[in-house]
Scaffold this motif. Structure first.
Motif, PDB file in Angstrom:
ATOM      1  N   GLU A 160     -43.080  17.926   0.107  1.00 53.99           N
ATOM      2  CA  GLU A 160     -42.966  16.662   0.849  1.00 53.99           C
ATOM      3  C   GLU A 160     -41.785  16.752   1.815  1.00 53.99           C
ATOM      4  O   GLU A 160     -40.713  17.235   1.463  1.00 53.99           O
ATOM      5  N   PHE A 161     -42.010  16.307   3.046  1.00 56.21           N
ATOM      6  CA  PHE A 161     -40.984  16.327   4.093  1.00 56.21           C
ATOM      7  C   PHE A 161     -40.810  14.937   4.690  1.00 56.21           C
ATOM      8  O   PHE A 161     -41.798  14.223   4.877  1.00 56.21           O
ATOM      9  N   THR A 162     -39.569  14.567   5.042  1.00 55.51           N
ATOM     10  CA  THR A 162     -39.398  13.422   5.945  1.00 55.51           C
ATOM     11  C   THR A 162     -39.932  13.871   7.310  1.00 55.51           C
ATOM     12  O   THR A 162     -40.094  15.067   7.561  1.00 55.51           O
ATOM     13  N   LEU A 163     -40.179  12.929   8.216  1.00 56.35           N
ATOM     14  CA  LEU A 163     -40.707  13.327   9.523  1.00 56.35           C
ATOM     15  C   LEU A 163     -39.705  14.186  10.290  1.00 56.35           C
ATOM     16  O   LEU A 163     -40.083  15.085  11.040  1.00 56.35           O
ATOM     17  N   GLU A 164     -38.395  13.906  10.097  1.00 53.18           N
ATOM     18  CA  GLU A 164     -37.366  14.727  10.762  1.00 53.18           C
ATOM     19  C   GLU A 164     -37.408  16.162  10.242  1.00 53.18           C
ATOM     20  O   GLU A 164     -37.305  17.112  11.016  1.00 53.18           O
ATOM     21  N   LEU A 319     -16.651   9.924   5.881  1.00 55.39           N
ATOM     22  CA  LEU A 319     -17.275   9.140   6.957  1.00 55.39           C
ATOM     23  C   LEU A 319     -18.422   9.885   7.648  1.00 55.39           C
ATOM     24  O   LEU A 319     -18.672   9.708   8.840  1.00 55.39           O
ATOM     25  N   PHE A 320     -19.119  10.724   6.868  1.00 52.33           N
ATOM     26  CA  PHE A 320     -20.321  11.415   7.361  1.00 52.33           C
ATOM     27  C   PHE A 320     -21.454  11.223   6.351  1.00 52.33           C
ATOM     28  O   PHE A 320     -21.227  11.309   5.139  1.00 52.33           O
ATOM     29  N   ASP A 321     -22.669  10.983   6.840  1.00 54.24           N
ATOM     30  CA  ASP A 321     -23.889  11.121   6.036  1.00 54.24           C
ATOM     31  C   ASP A 321     -24.891  11.802   6.954  1.00 54.24           C
ATOM     32  O   ASP A 321     -25.480  11.168   7.828  1.00 54.24           O
ATOM     33  N   VAL A 322     -25.061  13.111   6.780  1.00 56.08           N
ATOM     34  CA  VAL A 322     -25.786  13.874   7.808  1.00 56.08           C
ATOM     35  C   VAL A 322     -27.117  14.466   7.362  1.00 56.08           C
ATOM     36  O   VAL A 322     -27.930  14.858   8.195  1.00 56.08           O
ATOM     37  N   GLU A 323     -27.388  14.549   6.049  1.00 56.34           N
ATOM     38  CA  GLU A 323     -28.622  15.206   5.591  1.00 56.34           C
ATOM     39  C   GLU A 323     -29.819  14.241   5.630  1.00 56.34           C
ATOM     40  O   GLU A 323     -29.685  13.076   5.274  1.00 56.34           O
ATOM     41  N   SER A 324     -30.985  14.772   6.016  1.00 53.44           N
ATOM     42  CA  SER A 324     -32.215  13.966   5.987  1.00 53.44           C
ATOM     43  C   SER A 324     -32.724  13.870   4.553  1.00 53.44           C
ATOM     44  O   SER A 324     -32.640  14.819   3.789  1.00 53.44           O
ATOM     45  N   ARG A 325     -33.224  12.679   4.188  1.00 52.21           N
ATOM     46  CA  ARG A 325     -33.818  12.506   2.861  1.00 52.21           C
ATOM     47  C   ARG A 325     -34.766  11.304   2.910  1.00 52.21           C
ATOM     48  O   ARG A 325     -34.648  10.442   3.777  1.00 52.21           O
ATOM     49  N   ALA A 350     -31.974  18.393   9.681  1.00 49.60           N
ATOM     50  CA  ALA A 350     -33.013  19.210   9.046  1.00 49.60           C
ATOM     51  C   ALA A 350     -32.728  20.687   9.341  1.00 49.60           C
ATOM     52  O   ALA A 350     -33.630  21.512   9.401  1.00 49.60           O
ATOM     53  N   ASN A 351     -31.444  21.005   9.574  1.00 42.00           N
ATOM     54  CA  ASN A 351     -30.973  22.377   9.837  1.00 42.00           C
ATOM     55  C   ASN A 351     -31.592  22.980  11.097  1.00 42.00           C
ATOM     56  O   ASN A 351     -32.034  24.128  11.097  1.00 42.00           O
ATOM     57  N   THR A 352     -31.639  22.187  12.172  1.00 42.60           N
ATOM     58  CA  THR A 352     -32.195  22.671  13.438  1.00 42.60           C
ATOM     59  C   THR A 352     -31.128  22.652  14.528  1.00 42.60           C
ATOM     60  O   THR A 352     -30.067  22.038  14.374  1.00 42.60           O
ATOM     61  N   PHE A 353     -31.459  23.278  15.643  1.00 39.25           N
ATOM     62  CA  PHE A 353     -30.560  23.275  16.797  1.00 39.25           C
ATOM     63  C   PHE A 353     -30.318  21.846  17.299  1.00 39.25           C
ATOM     64  O   PHE A 353     -29.225  21.482  17.704  1.00 39.25           O
TER      65      PHE A 353
END
Length: 566
Positions: A160-164, A319-325, A350-353
């Motif tokens: 299962e993936f988020t759309l991002e 002060l960061f929340d950067v991971e997709s979930r 999502a670990n992309t450029f």
């Protein structure tokens, strides 16, 4: 650890609810003002109260977007929107009147307060008591966009993936895998097409009502005033769209042709636009969210130790929340914390450029937050988007010379820079499409869903339709506008990206010619907050606030020249 500035007017620990706030609003309303010094003291007290409220609202919004599935967090946000904001609005209008009616207002330093007083006068002009409940309803309704889109996910293979996260698969060199990912993402979006259409129909009705209550013909004309667009008109926007169509679209058409030939395709399909044309796998500039933050700190440090320290402070303070979930709202933002003087960065890595460019973009906003933290009044920090986006988009380009932090391989670094410059150019037609679509929406408030679809397609196709063959996917093309959060949540906030993109190219050009001077001019401009006009802020940065065809052409040629050098 950072902490909020010491309060001088309200208690350090004030429980933010209407019962505790009302006495302060009453006191500010009733306080006698007998000198210009007392007026300035009153302004500082009001500013302190507003900053405390802004930071409280910020945290409610941040927590809700970090977890859209939490009913409790949604209710905390809605409490502020329904129980606090509507009660503050009439008081704010009275306080604005008290300020403008004061016999001492003319004794305030005109240079210092000109922009602020201009905004206050505009707020007084636009205020209507009957709009308070309507604006509350809008605030509550538009958050439903986050709930609907935050719940979207797809299953590809057995995962299962988020759309991002799924969008990262559009960079796969296997065309069949890209097609599968794109079709699943698109099918999932279309599944909620109707609820999003219904939500937008309701928002249209409510926004038009706000405009009519304030004696405007339509919401577009109202928003130009509400956004404080003192420096340009709707006609200027249309001229800007035309300049982009004339000067930028042909360059991108040429790039699309090169892509088609390199990939050996007769037609480009929607899943062919993100894969690298060299046939190499997608760029991986970092391994996970922590690595992204750490590498970005190093990158910013290389530009200037001051910049790196700002991100270090944010990291140390969580002060960061950067991971997709799953359950996290889509998109990314930098939210200033008005009292603390630091920001919060939210994104869906999502670990992309693309995540790298999002981080340096939001990092530019973050630097801006820090630079304006000590301005005297909270309102001085409220920059128009044309300035706020200049901060972020310039940082995307300024940081490029230090991207070897993310890419040790020289060839990958070149690919990243090339992709970034093409993205810079691609931003401009998309901005024109979204902006022109919003002009159409709100100047045709009685339109049907079908008319809206036709208008979108006509506008999108005028700007190249992404240079893609959509013939097998007409419904997907017609529904692309629903991807754009701004249309639902922050109407008319989009043309600023185009204006700021031009400004950012000019800032970068200055930086390349003289890094020390170019960086200093950029930082000096950001330090001004909103204490000068947009034109003056751009001039401080060493650039022009200009979106004429000639200027667009000059900057497009500069970017094209830089692309050819890579």
């Amino acid at each position: 650890m950072i902490s909020a500035k010491e309060r001088k007017y309200i208690p350090a620990q004030l429980d933010i609810k209407w019962e505790t706030l009302e006495p302060f609003y009453q006191e500010l309303s009733n306080r006698p003002i007998n000198s210009v010094q007392e007026l300035e003291h009153w302004l500082h007290d009001r500013s302190e109260l507003e900053a405390a409220l802004e930071e409280d609202f910020a945290w409610r919004y941040i927590r809700m977007t970090c977890d859209t599935a939490s009913e409790e967090l949604l209710q905390q946000f809605q409490y502020f929107a329904t129980e606090i904001e509507p009660k503050i609005a009439p008081f704010n209008n009275e306080l604005n009147k008290k300020l403008i009616d004061s016999e001492y207002v003319k004794q305030l330093d005109e240079k210092k307060y000109f922009i602020y007083l201009r905004s206050i006068k505009k707020s007084l002009e636009l205020f209507r008591e009957e709009n308070i409940p309507v604006q509350t309803e809008i605030q509550v309704e538009q958050q439903k966009y986050q709930s609907i889109t935050g719940a979207m996910s797809v299953t590809i293979g057995d995962k299962e993936f988020t759309l991002e996260q799924a969008a990262a698969l559009l960079k796969d060199t296997d065309r069949a895998k890209r097609q599968e990912a794109w079709e699943k993402i698109t099918a999932r979006r279309l599944q909620d097409k109707q609820p999003l259409n219904e939500l937008f129909d309701l928002l249209m009705v409510l926004r038009h009502k706000v405009a009519r209550n304030a004696d405007f013909e339509n919401f577009r004309n109202y928003m130009f005033q509400a956004l404080g667009r003192f420096d340009y008109t709707p006609q200027d926007c249309y001229a800007f769209h035309e300049a982009i169509e004339k000067e930028i679209v042909p360059i991108l058409r040429e790039q699309a042709q090169k892509r088609k030939e390199a990939l050996g395709l007769d037609e480009l399909k929607p899943w062919d636009m993100d894969v690298d044309i060299t046939g190499k796998p997608a760029l991986k500039p970092f391994t996970d969210g922590a690595d992204l933050v750490n590498k970005s700190i190093t990158c910013f440090n290389r530009i200037s130790p001051y910049l790196g320290e700002r991100l270090e402070i944010m990291k140390a303070n969580g002060l960061f929340d950067v991971e997709s979930r799953k359950g996290k709202a889509p998109g990314g933002y930098n939210y200033p914390l008005a009292e603390t003087g630091a920001p919060f960065i939210f994104m869906n890595s999502a670990n992309t450029f693309r995540d790298l460019t999002t981080m340096v973009h939001e990092g530019g906003h973050a630097v801006h937050t820090f630079l304006t933290a000590d301005l005297e009044l909270n309102d001085f920090k409220h920059c128009p988007s044309e300035v706020a986006e200049l901060a972020s988009m310039s940082m995307e380009l300024i940081s490029m010379d230090n991207w070897d932090v993310y890419f040790e391989n020289e060839e990958e670094l070149k690919r990243a820079k090339r992709d970034q410059l093409i993205d810079v150019l691609k931003t401009l037609p998309w901005v024109a499409v979204v902006d022109q679509f919003q002009h159409w929406l709100y100047t045709n408030p009685d339109h049907t869903d079908e008319q809206r679809t036709d208008a979108w397609k006509q506008i999108f196709e005028r700007f190249g339709a992404g240079f893609i063959d959509w013939s097998e996917y007409p419904e997907a093309e017609a529904n692309l506008w629903q991807k754009q959060l701004h249309i639902f949540e922050v109407p008319f906030y989009y043309i600023e990206y185009g204006m700021a993109q031009l400004g950012a190219i000019a800032v970068w050009k200055n930086y390349k010619e003289n890094p020390e001077k170019g960086l200093q001019q950029y930082l000096d401009a950001l330090k001004l907050g909103y204490t000068k006009t947009i034109k003056e802020i751009y001039e401080t940065a060493g650039i022009k606030f200009d979106f004429s065809a000639g200027y667009v052409k000059d900057l497009a040629e500069f970017v094209k020249g830089e692309l050819d050098k890579i």
